[in-house]
Motif scaffolding. Structure first.
Motif, PDB file in Angstrom:
ATOM      1  N   ASN A  98      58.826  28.471  33.098  1.00  7.66           N
ATOM      2  CA  ASN A  98      59.079  29.828  32.606  1.00  7.66           C
ATOM      3  C   ASN A  98      60.531  30.206  32.366  1.00  7.66           C
ATOM      4  O   ASN A  98      60.813  31.092  31.582  1.00  7.66           O
TER       5      ASN A  98
ATOM      6  N   CYS B 208      62.750  32.043  33.857  1.00  9.49           N
ATOM      7  CA  CYS B 208      63.247  33.405  34.043  1.00  9.49           C
ATOM      8  C   CYS B 208      64.761  33.245  34.181  1.00  9.49           C
ATOM      9  O   CYS B 208      65.229  32.307  34.849  1.00  9.49           O
TER      10      CYS B 208
ATOM     11  N   TYR C 180      67.195  34.411  35.750  1.00  4.42           N
ATOM     12  CA  TYR C 180      67.912  34.448  37.029  1.00  4.42           C
ATOM     13  C   TYR C 180      67.599  33.233  37.895  1.00  4.42           C
ATOM     14  O   TYR C 180      68.229  33.002  38.913  1.00  4.42           O
TER      15      TYR C 180
ATOM     16  N   VAL D 207      64.579  27.612  39.869  1.00  7.28           N
ATOM     17  CA  VAL D 207      63.426  26.738  40.141  1.00  7.28           C
ATOM     18  C   VAL D 207      63.103  25.744  39.010  1.00  7.28           C
ATOM     19  O   VAL D 207      62.932  24.549  39.266  1.00  7.28           O
ATOM     20  N   PRO D 208      63.036  26.192  37.742  1.00  7.74           N
ATOM     21  CA  PRO D 208      62.679  25.221  36.690  1.00  7.74           C
ATOM     22  C   PRO D 208      63.674  24.055  36.599  1.00  7.74           C
ATOM     23  O   PRO D 208      63.312  22.961  36.177  1.00  7.74           O
TER      24      PRO D 208
ATOM     25  N   GLN E 106      54.205  27.682  41.335  1.00  4.04           N
ATOM     26  CA  GLN E 106      55.171  28.716  40.919  1.00  4.04           C
ATOM     27  C   GLN E 106      54.510  29.730  40.010  1.00  4.04           C
ATOM     28  O   GLN E 106      54.923  30.870  39.929  1.00  4.04           O
TER      29      GLN E 106
HETATM   30 FE1  SF4 Z   1      60.247  32.594  36.906  1.00  6.63          FE
HETATM   31 FE2  SF4 Z   1      58.921  32.069  39.149  1.00  6.63          FE
HETATM   32 FE3  SF4 Z   1      59.411  30.131  37.430  1.00  6.63          FE
HETATM   33 FE4  SF4 Z   1      61.384  31.204  38.811  1.00  6.63          FE
HETATM   34  S1  SF4 Z   1      59.687  30.045  39.621  1.00  6.63           S
HETATM   35  S2  SF4 Z   1      61.389  30.696  36.610  1.00  6.63           S
HETATM   36  S3  SF4 Z   1      60.722  33.346  38.987  1.00  6.63           S
HETATM   37  S4  SF4 Z   1      58.126  31.930  37.070  1.00  6.63           S
END
Ligand code: SF4
Ligand code: SAH
Ligand code: F3S
Length: 465
Positions: free
Chosen positions: A186, A188, A190, A193-194, A228
């Motif tokens: 995803n 996002c 901020y 994680v990706p 996630q």
């Molecule tokens: Fe977004 Fe959650 Fe993926 Fe982080 S782990 S990029 S907050 S969807």
């Protein structure tokens, strides 16, 4: 296509496990794993411990006596990384005293190039690092360290893998994590994680169902499905099962357990998924749906792909199916460019929805993410808004808790509370914490409790026979 560890690779790693076993087995050597971060890391640590036991180590909860120490790190906010580095720093003393011990660092922090380099150059006593998509290589790295090979720093490979068949040593005998997918697509703006957990990889439905059947048979009382973004489960699999398909199959498994999903992304919350969770009494009591901000402008800059109207529509649908559903969310305060007006919109929406619990975070810039280079707002403003945010949410939480007084809830008992022999801590099916007094130890079982007292953070009750 999902990428699974091949049978050949598994065979190779089994040989490394046997080789370590022949070096350390039967000598009472001890293993200690320190876990930071989210439930995914906790689940990974249970698998790491499983591998270490296979290699002949015994589990210890005392780091001082360990012959192998693993730190499973998190990188979600700066604070998490600082903690990881300080723990790794503390472990140096053990290595100085006993140079034969092995120290490994794994988890999300190590998958960032700058951190891997830092560990390599400034933490000479660390024998290896290992990313989250390569846990199955642990034995190879341990063997290398034991035979005094070169230090190894495995950045996550291009394609992190899914290793089936790793036997976790579960911390609890009644609550279990079941990863249904790994990674995130995803981005996002901020979020780190990706970058540290790679692209989405779903486990095969049959493997997940087998694991849940096994847990049900063993009498587990709570199962949390991890990913996630569990709502995009299956998109990478050949036959494209959906999260709704998976939940409908899980619903057929008999057993007295509750199921949580961690975490759902609003952009992928389909009608079928909501139908599936509200249909099964084991999933219908609680839903965690991260909102992040109440301002559409901020949501856009966060790259969240939904607006507040869409979010509210999902909440409406959930509440219409189960008016008593416990709703929880995540909020970030002080995202770059957030204005006072944006922040007010976040306050407005949390007042409108009335979440039972909010996991709220002050925005922490993460190197390598787009938001890192956006216009930052000052620490003072971030903290001042966070204070105001907590005040508003605490009032809501208190009000919702007061409403529970006099009602009876089925709770799963976690164990004794600290400091009072007869007090127990438990959680409702909606995941709210309830303390109660009892002469009998019902740890790991469901009991009924009537709520007698409530404040902002706690519920107190008495057991009903
Ligand atoms: Fe977004 Fe959650 Fe993926 Fe982080 S782990 S990029 S907050 S969807
Ligand atoms: N995959 C989950 C969340 C994983 S991280 C989801 O999409 O909801 C858990 C929470 O940490 C996020 O929901 C977000 O609120 C928070 N978070 C992530 N990155 C952050 C950052 N850089 N600063 C502050 N909080 C952050
Ligand atoms: Fe932290 Fe990695 Fe989880 S960054 S929050 S341990 S996915």
């Amino acid at each position: 296509m999902a990428i699974f560890v091949s049978p050949e690779e598994k065979l190779k790693q089994d040989k490394y496990i046997s080789a370590v076993l022949s070096l350390v087995g039967g000598q009472g050597k001890k293993a200690f794993v320190y876990t930071l971060g989210c439930q995914q890391n906790e689940a990974d640590s249970e698998k790491i411990m499983g591998l270490l036991l296979q290699m002949g180590y015994e589990k210890t909860d005392d780091e001082k006596e360990a012959d192998i120490l693993i730190v499973n790190t998190c990188a979600i906010r700066e604070h998490a990384e600082k903690r990881a580095l300080s723990i790794i720093g503390r472990f140096k003393h053990y290595k100085v005293a006993r140079p034969d011990i092995v120290i490994g660092v794994c988890g999300c922090m190590t998958a960032q190039e700058h951190r891997a380099n830092q560990l390599k150059h400034s933490y000479h006593y660390v024998d290896f690092t290992l990313g989250t998509g390569a846990l199955h290589l642990l034995a190879e790295l341990v063997l290398n360290a034991l035979s005094k090979g070169k230090r190894r720093f495995l950045l996550d490979e291009e394609t992190p893998k899914i290793a089936e068949g790793l036997l976790p040593v579960r911390e609890s005998s009644f609550r279990a994590w079941v990863s249904i997918m790994y990674g995130c697509n995803n981005f996002c703006t901020y979020c780190i994680v990706p970058y540290v957990r790679g692209r989405e990889r779903s486990r095969k439905m049959q493997d997940i169902l087998d694991e849940i059947r096994e847990l049900a048979k063993k009498g587990y009382r709570e199962i949390t499905l991890l990913g996630q973004n569990v709502n995009s489960y299956g998109k990478d699999l050949e036959d494209k099962p959906t999260i709704a398909d998976l939940l409908n199959e899980i619903a057929k498994i008999e057993g007295d357990f509750i199921i949580h999903l961690m975490t759902s992304h609003p952009k992928d919350a389909s009608r079928e998924m909501i139908e599936a969770i509200t249909k099964d009494k084991r999933t219908k009591s609680h839903f965690h749906l991260p909102l992040q901000s109440g301002s559409d402008a901020v949501l856009k800059r966060m790259n969240r792909h939904y607006d507040t109207q869409r979010y509210l529509d999902i909440i409406k649908e959930l509440k219409s199916k189960n008016p008593d559903i416990v709703l929880t969310t995540d909020i970030i305060v002080g995202f770059p460019t957030e204005t006072e007006e944006d922040f007010q919109k976040t306050l407005d929406i949390i007042k409108e929805v009335e979440f039972d619990t909010i996991y709220s975070f002050i925005y922490s810039p993460r190197k390598g993410t787009p938001a890192y280079s956006m216009e930052q707002i000052s620490e003072d403003v971030k903290h001042e808004r966070y204070e105001r945010f907590c005040q508003v949410q605490n009032e809501i939480a208190n009000k919702l808790n007061q409403k529970m007084q006099g009602k009876i809830y089925r709770v799963l008992v976690d164990g004794k509370s600290k400091g009072n022999e007869k007090m127990y801590t438990s959680r409702t099916e909606g995941n709210k914490i309830v303390h109660f007094e009892c002469d009998t130890d019902h740890t790991g079982q469901f009991v009924n409790v009537k709520i007698t007292r409530a404040d902002t953070f706690n519920l107190f009750g008495e057991i009903i026979n």
